[in-house]
Scaffold this motif. Structure first.
Motif, short mmCIF file in Angstrom:
data_model
loop_
_atom_site.label_atom_id
_atom_site.label_comp_id
_atom_site.label_asym_id
_atom_site.label_seq_id
_atom_site.Cartn_x
_atom_site.Cartn_y
_atom_site.Cartn_z
N PRO A 1 6.58 -2.16 -3.34
CA PRO A 1 5.81 -2.70 -4.46
C PRO A 1 5.13 -4.02 -4.07
O PRO A 1 5.75 -4.87 -3.44
N GLY A 2 3.88 -4.16 -4.42
CA GLY A 2 3.12 -5.36 -4.08
C GLY A 2 2.60 -5.41 -2.67
O GLY A 2 1.92 -6.35 -2.28
N SER A 3 2.92 -4.39 -1.89
CA SER A 3 2.46 -4.33 -0.50
C SER A 3 1.24 -3.43 -0.37
O SER A 3 1.04 -2.52 -1.18
N LEU A 4 0.44 -3.71 0.64
CA LEU A 4 -0.74 -2.89 0.93
C LEU A 4 -0.74 -2.54 2.41
O LEU A 4 -0.17 -3.26 3.24
N ASN A 5 -1.40 -1.45 2.74
CA ASN A 5 -1.51 -1.00 4.12
C ASN A 5 -2.93 -0.52 4.34
O ASN A 5 -3.28 0.60 3.99
N PHE A 6 -3.77 -1.38 4.87
CA PHE A 6 -5.19 -1.12 5.09
C PHE A 6 -5.92 -0.76 3.79
O PHE A 6 -6.46 0.33 3.65
N PRO A 7 -5.95 -1.69 2.83
CA PRO A 7 -6.70 -1.41 1.59
C PRO A 7 -8.18 -1.24 1.88
O PRO A 7 -8.73 -1.96 2.71
N ARG A 8 -8.80 -0.30 1.21
CA ARG A 8 -10.21 -0.02 1.47
C ARG A 8 -11.09 -0.39 0.28
O ARG A 8 -11.82 -1.33 0.31
N GLY A 9 -11.04 0.39 -0.78
CA GLY A 9 -11.91 0.17 -1.92
C GLY A 9 -11.24 -0.65 -3.00
O GLY A 9 -10.01 -0.68 -3.10
N VAL A 10 -12.07 -1.32 -3.80
CA VAL A 10 -11.58 -2.05 -4.97
C VAL A 10 -12.49 -1.77 -6.15
O VAL A 10 -13.69 -1.55 -5.99
N ALA A 11 -11.91 -1.78 -7.33
CA ALA A 11 -12.67 -1.63 -8.57
C ALA A 11 -11.96 -2.45 -9.64
O ALA A 11 -10.76 -2.70 -9.55
N VAL A 12 -12.72 -2.85 -10.65
CA VAL A 12 -12.16 -3.65 -11.72
C VAL A 12 -12.20 -2.85 -13.01
O VAL A 12 -13.23 -2.27 -13.36
N GLY A 13 -11.06 -2.82 -13.72
CA GLY A 13 -10.97 -2.10 -14.98
C GLY A 13 -11.48 -2.92 -16.15
O GLY A 13 -11.79 -4.11 -16.03
N THR A 14 -11.50 -2.30 -17.30
CA THR A 14 -12.05 -2.93 -18.50
C THR A 14 -11.20 -4.10 -19.00
O THR A 14 -11.68 -4.92 -19.77
N HIS A 15 -9.96 -4.19 -18.57
CA HIS A 15 -9.09 -5.30 -18.97
C HIS A 15 -8.87 -6.29 -17.84
O HIS A 15 -7.96 -7.12 -17.91
N GLY A 16 -9.70 -6.21 -16.79
CA GLY A 16 -9.63 -7.14 -15.67
C GLY A 16 -8.68 -6.75 -14.56
O GLY A 16 -8.57 -7.44 -13.56
N GLU A 17 -7.97 -5.64 -14.74
CA GLU A 17 -7.06 -5.20 -13.69
C GLU A 17 -7.86 -4.78 -12.45
O GLU A 17 -8.99 -4.35 -12.55
N ILE A 18 -7.23 -4.93 -11.28
CA ILE A 18 -7.87 -4.56 -10.02
C ILE A 18 -7.23 -3.29 -9.50
O ILE A 18 -6.01 -3.23 -9.32
N PHE A 19 -8.05 -2.28 -9.28
CA PHE A 19 -7.59 -1.02 -8.69
C PHE A 19 -7.91 -1.07 -7.20
O PHE A 19 -9.05 -1.34 -6.81
N ILE A 20 -6.91 -0.80 -6.38
CA ILE A 20 -7.05 -0.92 -4.93
C ILE A 20 -6.76 0.43 -4.29
O ILE A 20 -5.70 1.01 -4.49
N ALA A 21 -7.72 0.93 -3.51
CA ALA A 21 -7.50 2.15 -2.72
C ALA A 21 -6.69 1.73 -1.49
O ALA A 21 -7.22 1.17 -0.53
#
Length: 156
Positions: A123-143
């Motif tokens: 949890p909270g870890s990433l492994n070569f994140p690629r894409g990012v998008a922002v949701g309607t409530h400001g949350e960040i979605f990370i591929a």
């Protein structure tokens, strides 16, 4: 508005097309594998330049306005192959700093605000994140490419 911006990775350029995609309005060059592009409501173009480890901001006329070139590294405002780029609700620049296994959040002037993620699979870890998008409530979605998942950062 309604233009379409495309990161032309293999040809090392960004192309901006009209809304129908039938006419090239602008070509930006000088990149080394541009991998992410975003456009704000004013028409500014944000580019993640993967091969040169930098983020650039252009006016809607193609004039360079900001270059975030901290260089190859892992400190704040340094990048290791930035891949994706998104825009927050308050104009933040959100960059997937792929080789550093994190996402950096910058203000509209390119000043460091925060980062999310460390290398790993928990949890909270990433492994070569690629894409990012922002949701309607400001949350960040990370591929999260290396972990084969979408990670979500809830922001206040």
């Amino acid at each position: 508005m309604g233009e379409i911006a495309v990161a032309d990775y293999g040809n090392h350029r960004v192309q901006v097309f009209n809304a129908e995609g039938s006419e090239v309005l602008l070509i930006l060059e000088g990149f080394k594998y541009p991998s992410g592009v975003a456009v704000d409501l004013e028409g500014k173009i944000y580019v993640a330049d993967y091969g040169k480890h930098r983020v650039l901001v252009y006016s809607n006329q193609g004039e360079l306005q900001l270059e975030l070139r901290g260089g190859l590294g892992e400190n704040n405002l340094e990048f290791n192959g930035p891949h994706g780029i998104g825009l927050g609700q308050n104009g933040e620049i959100i960059v997937s700093d792929t080789g550093n296994h994190r996402v950096q959040v910058l203000d509209r002037n390119g000043q460091y605000i925060a980062e999310y993620g460390i290398k790993g699979s928990g949890p909270g870890s990433l492994n070569f994140p690629r894409g990012v998008a922002v949701g309607t409530h400001g949350e960040i979605f990370i591929a999260d490419y290396g972990n084969h998942r979408i990670s979500v950062v809830e922001r206040a």
